[in-house]
Design a protein around this motif. Structure first.
Motif, mmCIF file in Angstrom:
data_model
loop_
_atom_site.group_PDB
_atom_site.id
_atom_site.type_symbol
_atom_site.label_atom_id
_atom_site.label_comp_id
_atom_site.label_asym_id
_atom_site.label_seq_id
_atom_site.Cartn_x
_atom_site.Cartn_y
_atom_site.Cartn_z
ATOM 1 N N LYS A 163 0.823 -1.224 0.000
ATOM 2 C CA LYS A 163 0.000 0.000 0.000
ATOM 3 C C LYS A 163 0.851 1.265 0.000
ATOM 4 O O LYS A 163 0.541 2.249 -0.663
ATOM 5 N N ILE A 164 1.928 1.228 0.785
ATOM 6 C CA ILE A 164 2.791 2.416 0.842
ATOM 7 C C ILE A 164 3.468 2.619 -0.515
ATOM 8 O O ILE A 164 3.509 3.727 -1.043
ATOM 9 N N SER A 165 3.973 1.526 -1.089
ATOM 10 C CA SER A 165 4.648 1.603 -2.393
ATOM 11 C C SER A 165 3.742 2.206 -3.458
ATOM 12 O O SER A 165 4.171 3.039 -4.257
ATOM 13 N N GLU A 166 2.489 1.758 -3.452
ATOM 14 C CA GLU A 166 1.552 2.237 -4.471
ATOM 15 C C GLU A 166 1.293 3.739 -4.366
ATOM 16 O O GLU A 166 0.827 4.355 -5.312
ATOM 17 N N ASN A 167 1.573 4.282 -3.193
ATOM 18 C CA ASN A 167 1.262 5.698 -2.976
ATOM 19 C C ASN A 167 2.488 6.572 -2.763
ATOM 20 O O ASN A 167 2.377 7.677 -2.240
ATOM 21 N N ALA A 168 3.638 6.059 -3.160
ATOM 22 C CA ALA A 168 4.856 6.853 -2.983
ATOM 23 C C ALA A 168 5.703 6.749 -4.235
ATOM 24 O O ALA A 168 5.615 5.756 -4.965
ATOM 25 N N PRO A 169 6.514 7.751 -4.506
ATOM 26 C CA PRO A 169 7.379 7.668 -5.689
ATOM 27 C C PRO A 169 8.402 6.539 -5.538
ATOM 28 O O PRO A 169 8.664 6.062 -4.427
ATOM 29 N N VAL A 185 -1.089 8.238 4.031
ATOM 30 C CA VAL A 185 -1.100 6.818 3.686
ATOM 31 C C VAL A 185 -0.256 6.034 4.695
ATOM 32 O O VAL A 185 -0.703 5.032 5.268
ATOM 33 N N ALA A 186 0.938 6.511 4.934
ATOM 34 C CA ALA A 186 1.870 5.776 5.802
ATOM 35 C C ALA A 186 1.301 5.621 7.217
ATOM 36 O O ALA A 186 1.334 4.534 7.805
ATOM 37 N N VAL A 187 0.774 6.714 7.764
ATOM 38 C CA VAL A 187 0.246 6.664 9.131
ATOM 39 C C VAL A 187 -0.917 5.685 9.214
ATOM 40 O O VAL A 187 -0.976 4.823 10.103
ATOM 41 N N ASN A 188 -1.828 5.769 8.281
ATOM 42 C CA ASN A 188 -3.005 4.910 8.349
ATOM 43 C C ASN A 188 -2.677 3.442 8.085
ATOM 44 O O ASN A 188 -3.247 2.554 8.718
ATOM 45 N N VAL A 189 -1.724 3.208 7.200
ATOM 46 C CA VAL A 189 -1.294 1.832 6.964
ATOM 47 C C VAL A 189 -0.678 1.250 8.238
ATOM 48 O O VAL A 189 -0.984 0.130 8.646
ATOM 49 N N MET A 190 0.150 2.023 8.884
ATOM 50 C CA MET A 190 0.788 1.507 10.109
ATOM 51 C C MET A 190 -0.213 1.342 11.246
ATOM 52 O O MET A 190 -0.091 0.437 12.065
ATOM 53 N N LEU A 191 -1.208 2.222 11.291
ATOM 54 C CA LEU A 191 -2.256 2.065 12.319
ATOM 55 C C LEU A 191 -2.983 0.728 12.146
ATOM 56 O O LEU A 191 -3.405 0.112 13.121
ATOM 57 N N ASP A 192 -3.089 0.277 10.894
ATOM 58 C CA ASP A 192 -3.832 -0.960 10.627
ATOM 59 C C ASP A 192 -2.949 -2.198 10.575
ATOM 60 O O ASP A 192 -3.476 -3.314 10.514
ATOM 61 N N SER A 235 -0.174 22.557 7.134
ATOM 62 C CA SER A 235 -1.035 22.230 8.271
ATOM 63 C C SER A 235 -1.954 21.033 8.000
ATOM 64 O O SER A 235 -2.554 20.493 8.921
ATOM 65 N N ARG A 236 -2.050 20.584 6.741
ATOM 66 C CA ARG A 236 -2.804 19.346 6.490
ATOM 67 C C ARG A 236 -2.155 18.148 7.193
ATOM 68 O O ARG A 236 -2.824 17.197 7.576
ATOM 69 N N VAL A 237 -0.822 18.228 7.351
ATOM 70 C CA VAL A 237 -0.136 17.150 8.066
ATOM 71 C C VAL A 237 -0.581 17.146 9.534
ATOM 72 O O VAL A 237 -0.811 16.097 10.129
ATOM 73 N N VAL A 238 -0.720 18.354 10.092
ATOM 74 C CA VAL A 238 -1.213 18.473 11.472
ATOM 75 C C VAL A 238 -2.604 17.842 11.575
ATOM 76 O O VAL A 238 -2.869 17.025 12.459
ATOM 77 N N SER A 239 -3.468 18.201 10.640
ATOM 78 C CA SER A 239 -4.844 17.689 10.681
ATOM 79 C C SER A 239 -4.878 16.166 10.612
ATOM 80 O O SER A 239 -5.587 15.512 11.378
ATOM 81 N N LEU A 240 -4.098 15.602 9.719
ATOM 82 C CA LEU A 240 -4.182 14.136 9.576
ATOM 83 C C LEU A 240 -3.606 13.437 10.796
ATOM 84 O O LEU A 240 -4.100 12.367 11.193
ATOM 85 N N LEU A 241 -2.601 14.042 11.416
ATOM 86 C CA LEU A 241 -2.044 13.439 12.633
ATOM 87 C C LEU A 241 -3.062 13.492 13.764
ATOM 88 O O LEU A 241 -3.225 12.539 14.518
ATOM 89 N N VAL A 242 -3.756 14.618 13.892
ATOM 90 C CA VAL A 242 -4.779 14.750 14.929
ATOM 91 C C VAL A 242 -5.885 13.720 14.694
ATOM 92 O O VAL A 242 -6.303 13.011 15.614
ATOM 93 N N GLU A 243 -6.317 13.610 13.450
ATOM 94 C CA GLU A 243 -7.383 12.647 13.158
ATOM 95 C C GLU A 243 -6.947 11.204 13.412
ATOM 96 O O GLU A 243 -7.699 10.415 13.984
ATOM 97 N N ALA A 244 -5.741 10.887 13.018
ATOM 98 C CA ALA A 244 -5.234 9.527 13.249
ATOM 99 C C ALA A 244 -5.118 9.246 14.744
ATOM 100 O O ALA A 244 -5.476 8.179 15.230
ATOM 101 N N LYS A 289 -7.367 6.543 18.405
ATOM 102 C CA LYS A 289 -6.896 5.828 19.607
ATOM 103 C C LYS A 289 -6.655 4.334 19.331
ATOM 104 O O LYS A 289 -6.934 3.481 20.176
ATOM 105 N N LYS A 290 -6.178 4.033 18.150
ATOM 106 C CA LYS A 290 -5.896 2.633 17.840
ATOM 107 C C LYS A 290 -4.591 2.168 18.476
ATOM 108 O O LYS A 290 -4.489 1.044 18.956
ATOM 109 N N LYS A 291 -3.592 3.021 18.411
ATOM 110 C CA LYS A 291 -2.258 2.692 18.919
ATOM 111 C C LYS A 291 -1.621 3.967 19.434
ATOM 112 O O LYS A 291 -1.958 5.048 18.967
ATOM 113 N N PRO A 292 -0.661 3.844 20.333
ATOM 114 C CA PRO A 292 0.061 5.056 20.730
ATOM 115 C C PRO A 292 0.763 5.668 19.524
ATOM 116 O O PRO A 292 1.373 4.947 18.726
ATOM 117 N N MET A 293 0.642 6.958 19.369
ATOM 118 C CA MET A 293 1.331 7.675 18.298
ATOM 119 C C MET A 293 2.036 8.879 18.910
ATOM 120 O O MET A 293 1.430 9.633 19.675
#
Lengths: 456, 456
Positions: B336-342, B364-371, B391-400, B404-408
């Motif tokens: 999944k990460i490969s498909e979404n990265a150069p 992609v990376a954060v959500n893949v690792m969460l799962d 700041s989109r990076v901030v938003s996605l980190l807050v949402e991830a 509360k799936k895993k400590p981040m």
């Protein structure tokens, strides 16, 4: 090779200059202009005629005047060809920002780059690097806009970083903390110039008093460590080694394409070379700001002055945990402090001046300890939150520190109010810390290096 | 004794209230008024009739209504007498701010104080303490003006501190860092209520999820440790012990008049009690903000995501140095990460997304690792300085993090620009750190405690 031209060029060409504000080639031109680089700046791009009001040239060979330094930010495959043109033009130094070489397996391309530079005697940084900042000559090849990453003011610390990421983070922190820098250099893959070349150059730079080094691997092990051993005789070196564990070492291979080697070997060699090893980014700061601002230490006996009992307790623990000693105050010192403090102040070391202490009580204690031959260094723990502490305490600490009699460190934990005051102290060359054990650990490193210096 | 009344009184008398803005007795009245304490506030001072628009009474006995809590800031020698009046009035709780008792050798006076409180069953904090802050009921007996020391917002961490100085510094830092607090209590000499009483009370407080403890000595050793052992079964306890070294122990004697005991004994007992030991003030924060905001950990396998190669290297070192493991990503995750990265992104753990990564690649990376079931916790190292981070990076980190799936944990070294973003992350419950090894050390403590919790 003329390493100096990287830091002190008379003119610079930016190969891959761009009109697009989102491109690295644009940020580079802007940073040279806004930074105030004093020589001519030549943007190079065959598709433009003008960038940010500067005339743009199709090739470096089209520039009329001489070009000392080329900063190159173009796709990897074109880099050796451009370097050849630079060589033919007589360019003496090059900073290759572009990635896509040995760090992604393109070893051949990196070999080509090296051959061209060797053939034309080009002092080359990179590829895959951030290059140079020299606040004096205003060379700034770091392609991060200044609103995202501050630039440190002029000072005496030079920082050599293999990693651009670490380099950028440290620069930004230095700027934030009002830290003074002499030279910054990030050398990335180190295809031509490596850590040994750079540390040699910086060692001879009379504007640099402290060298900070971030390395992952070392190319010429023996030469590097022999150089390091010589350099520490002249000035202190603070070093952070990335990739010390097996996993970390594996990670460096895909980062700067270098082999990281064995942790224990590095630690032993740093110790033998009298280099001060930092374990993380914060320690780089904790250590180097002390080395930069304070005199060497005559011994290991620490005097502690504070207006908070708990701070005195923790600081005392820190002193013992870090192998230093609590100073025994002289009879005379105790007498002078007693005469100037209320009866409930218990005059001993650690000296808890009590929660109602103000500038007068602090002033007497600091100056008495500065003059006490039994005290080699002073830790002042100030709770700026307490009632009688005001900016006069800041003034007296700055004045005492300016005397440069002994190392003096200030611990001031807290929030906004404490931060404002500690920022002023930092800007005036008084090193401050949030925890006494960070302060005392830094002091223990200064004590170690001072012993080595005093022995000479 | 009614310990609860110290935190939840319906009315408060301030004995030693003053019209002079420089006096503690003035700051106390002001802080209760401005903090918004909801019950009646009775200033007590025979020399005034009014303080800050409140009617002032000559004695606590002159107050018409009932008085739940007395805050006392008068010279030490008058304290037992005032406490007697409080007892006769039916006051249930007292906070004695005044110093001048056992910590300066006045053991007799402290004994008198204890006898009065025992006789009238007054739950008494101090003497020589800062008392209580409860952001919910707005009790605030800390005599430091709010412009000098911020007050933390309402949250889930309670802090019990023997030392006022340490307590104040921590409160101020909590406020600065947007840290949420349930209850703060500084108990000073602990003449009546000691650490054991307080930890018992806080353990049963359903608004507290994490307990932080600063102690120098312990009065009732066996009871304290038996209590601690029970408490850690309910909620995590982070403890900093001052006076662990011989020198530090000597310093505590003149501070809170307690005996500090042997370092090794404390360390062993904390370990046995499953309390998390912090070594300094910064570690208190590093640990407790992780415990407070993140879920427990299913194992010790860490996923690392970053946009800076050097950060990945250092983080990996930190993982191994702190006894954790680098996770092996699942086949599916890598795909999944490969498909979404150069193509130049080397898909493995640590995952260096490269300096040009933006929110999409991070997301992609954060959500893949969460799962990914092979990953137990995630460290995200963000260089906010790089070109595509916004700041989109901030938003996605807050949402991830909110899942509360895993400590981040997020590491974001740097200056002002990085700080602004990390402040937002902190305010949204995502713990941030300046160095990966501080983050990973904290994570190792969460892993330890999670193992204990998971075993139950």
């Amino acid at each position: 090779m003329n390493v100096d031209v990287l830091f002190n060029p008379n003119s610079v060409a930016i190969i891959g200059a761009s009109r697009d504000p989102g491109k690295i080639g644009h940020v580079l031109v802007r940073n040279f202009i806004e930074g105030g680089f004093r020589g001519p700046i030549y943007p190079i791009n065959p598709k433009c005629t003008e960038i940010l009001d500067l005339k743009c040239y199709p090739s470096v060979k089209d520039v009329k005047g001489g070009v000392d330094l080329a900063v190159i930010a173009i796709p990897a495959k074109f880099v050796p060809g451009e370097l050849k043109e630079c060589g033919e033009k007589g360019v003496k130094g090059a900073i290759v920002i572009s990635g896509g070489f040995s760090e992604v397996g393109n070893v051949d391309l990196e070999n080509q780059l090296r051959e061209v530079c060797n053939k034309y005697d080009i002092a080359c940084l990179g590829p895959n690097c951030m290059g140079v900042i020299n606040p004096l000559t205003r060379v700034d090849s770091v392609f991060i806009p200044t609103y995202k990453m501050g630039r440190p003011k002029l000072g005496a610390v030079s920082f050599i970083s293999q990693s651009g990421a670490i380099g950028g983070a440290v620069l930004d922190l230095m700027a934030r903390q009002g830290f003074g820098m002499s030279k910054f250099v990030s050398y990335g893959n180190g295809a031509v110039l490596d850590e040994t070349d750079l540390i040699r150059y910086i060692a001879d730079d009379d504007k640099t008093r402290i060298i900070v080094l971030y390395i992952e691997g070392v190319r010429r092990g023996r030469e590097f460590f022999e150089t390091l051993k010589e350099v520490t005789k002249k000035k202190p070196v603070v070093v952070l080694k990335g990739g010390k564990t097996a996993g970390g070492a594996a990670a460096t291979k895909s980062h700067t394409g270098s082999l990281a080697g064995n942790a224990a070997v590095y630690e032993a060699v740093f110790k033998q070379c009298k280099a001060t090893e930092a374990r993380n980014l914060d320690e780089i700061f904790n250590f180097s700001k002390l080395f930069e601002s304070q005199p060497f230490c005559s011994g290991e006996r620490v005097g502690i002055i504070t207006n908070g009992g708990g701070l005195a307790v923790i600081a005392t623990d820190s002193v013992e945990e870090n192998g230093l000693k609590i100073a025994e105050l002289s009879e005379e010192s105790r007498k002078k402090i007693s005469e100037n403090a209320p009866a409930y102040v218990n005059v001993k070391n650690p000296l808890d001046l009590s929660g109602d202490a103000g500038a007068d009580r602090f002033g007497v204690a600091v100056n008495v300890m500065l003059d006490d031959p039994n005290v080699d260094a002073i830790l002042v723990g100030v709770l700026f939150q307490t009632e009688n502490i005001d900016s006069r305490v800041v003034s007296l600490l700055v004045e005492a520190s300016n005397l440069k009699k002994k190392p003096m460190l200030v611990v001031c934990p807290g929030g906004e109010y404490a931060e404002v005051h500690s920022r002023i102290l930092e800007n005036c060359g008084v090193p401050t810390y949030t925890s006494s054990n960070y302060a005392i650990k830094a002091l223990s490193k200064l004590v170690d290096y001072s012993k080595f210096v005093n022995k000479k």
